[in-house]
Design a protein around this motif. Structure first.
Motif, mmCIF file in Angstrom:
data_model
loop_
_atom_site.group_PDB
_atom_site.id
_atom_site.type_symbol
_atom_site.label_atom_id
_atom_site.label_comp_id
_atom_site.label_asym_id
_atom_site.label_seq_id
_atom_site.Cartn_x
_atom_site.Cartn_y
_atom_site.Cartn_z
ATOM 1 N N UNK A 10 -22.729 -41.825 13.151
ATOM 2 C CA UNK A 10 -22.369 -43.020 13.935
ATOM 3 C C UNK A 10 -22.936 -44.321 13.379
ATOM 4 N N UNK A 11 -24.105 -44.245 12.737
ATOM 5 C CA UNK A 11 -24.724 -45.457 12.185
ATOM 6 C C UNK A 11 -23.918 -46.029 11.020
ATOM 7 N N UNK A 12 -22.996 -45.230 10.465
ATOM 8 C CA UNK A 12 -22.193 -45.692 9.327
ATOM 9 C C UNK A 12 -20.919 -46.408 9.751
ATOM 10 N N UNK A 13 -20.668 -46.484 11.050
ATOM 11 C CA UNK A 13 -19.495 -47.207 11.555
ATOM 12 C C UNK A 13 -19.495 -48.632 10.986
ATOM 13 N N UNK A 21 -15.399 -41.973 -2.761
ATOM 14 C CA UNK A 21 -16.653 -41.519 -2.161
ATOM 15 C C UNK A 21 -16.404 -40.888 -0.787
ATOM 16 N N UNK A 22 -15.491 -41.488 -0.038
ATOM 17 C CA UNK A 22 -15.243 -41.025 1.330
ATOM 18 C C UNK A 22 -14.575 -39.643 1.364
ATOM 19 N N UNK A 39 -13.278 -49.281 5.093
ATOM 20 C CA UNK A 39 -14.323 -49.371 6.117
ATOM 21 C C UNK A 39 -14.396 -48.050 6.878
ATOM 22 N N UNK A 40 -15.595 -47.488 7.006
ATOM 23 C CA UNK A 40 -15.781 -46.235 7.737
ATOM 24 C C UNK A 40 -15.559 -46.474 9.233
ATOM 25 N N UNK A 41 -14.717 -45.645 9.838
ATOM 26 C CA UNK A 41 -14.366 -45.779 11.251
ATOM 27 C C UNK A 41 -14.533 -44.427 11.940
ATOM 28 N N UNK A 42 -15.322 -44.396 13.004
ATOM 29 C CA UNK A 42 -15.486 -43.165 13.766
ATOM 30 C C UNK A 42 -14.337 -43.042 14.754
ATOM 31 N N UNK A 43 -13.674 -41.882 14.759
ATOM 32 C CA UNK A 43 -12.550 -41.646 15.650
ATOM 33 C C UNK A 43 -13.082 -41.076 16.956
ATOM 34 N N UNK A 90 -7.393 -46.079 2.271
ATOM 35 C CA UNK A 90 -7.416 -45.520 3.624
ATOM 36 C C UNK A 90 -7.248 -44.007 3.591
ATOM 37 N N UNK A 91 -7.945 -43.356 4.506
ATOM 38 C CA UNK A 91 -7.863 -41.911 4.705
ATOM 39 C C UNK A 91 -7.616 -41.711 6.195
ATOM 40 N N UNK A 92 -6.392 -41.321 6.548
ATOM 41 C CA UNK A 92 -6.001 -41.247 7.956
ATOM 42 C C UNK A 92 -5.817 -39.808 8.429
ATOM 43 N N UNK A 93 -6.149 -39.586 9.694
ATOM 44 C CA UNK A 93 -5.959 -38.297 10.369
ATOM 45 C C UNK A 93 -5.121 -38.565 11.618
#
Length: 199
Positions: A10-13, A21-22, A39-43, A90-93
């Motif tokens: 969560x701290x990487x949000x 790298x991601x 940008x790292x995004x927490x779902x 982007x890396x989407x789920x």
């Protein structure tokens, strides 16, 4: 030579990270993360209402597959697929992705997820995903090659259908009691009412 995977929490949000790298990073505590334009995004964990709508959508596709068994290869949820959109980092789920064809043959998972294009992508909008679903993902999914992008909005019980036409999206918004018919799946009459009636 082995490398240690980056652990994301969560701290990487909001942290900047390259797609390379991601791709090999691991989510802390089983959480799901996306890379949104670098940008790292927490779902968020879906709410029960969100879950029931996704379940209702799956059921509509399951009914269609019973009578048209050869038209859909598979319907994947966010934890079962990924869309690696290299041009936009982007890396989407997506909540759901509908594939009509099997994956390309490759031993490299990154190659598969950057080349295997779902015909239909569906996102159920939550308060925290509204900007991504409406502002970022349309361009990303268009560039990736998706044919239709459905944005299901719980707040006003509507579904916006973005259909590829001449290299851009043609938009149409549907509400109950309307149904959506798509050339991608002849014979499908997707019920807006049935989706939002799910309890």
């Amino acid at each position: 030579m082995s490398t240690t995977a980056t652990i994301i929490g969560p701290a990487d949000e909001g942290r900047r990270m390259s797609l390379d790298e991601f791709i090999d990073a691991r989510g802390e505590g089983g959480r799901l993360y996306e890379l949104s334009r670098g940008i790292v995004t927490m779902v968020d964990v879906p709410s029960p209402r969100h879950f029931k709508i996704i379940d209702a959508i799956r059921m509509e596709f399951a009914r269609y597959r019973e009578s048209h068994p050869d038209r859909i290869y598979g319907v994947a949820s966010g934890g079962e697929c990924r869309l690696l959109i290299k041009a936009l980092e982007s890396d989407r789920h997506p909540d759901l992705a509908v594939y009509k064809t099997p994956p390309p043959e490759s031993e490299n998972a990154d190659e598969i997820w950057s080349q295997w294009i779902p015909e239909i992508v569906i996102e159920v909008v939550s308060p925290s995903s509204r900007f991504r679903d409406y502002q970022q993902k349309p361009e990303e999914y268009l560039r990736f090659g998706v044919h239709e992008y459905w944005i299901v909005d719980v707040a006003d019980e509507s579904m916006k259908v973005l259909r590829r036409s001449g290299g851009q999206w043609a938009e149409r918004t549907l509400k109950a009691p309307e149904t959506h018919k798509t050339r991608l799946l002849p014979g499908l009459e997707f019920s807006i009412a049935a989706m939002f009636e799910a309890k």
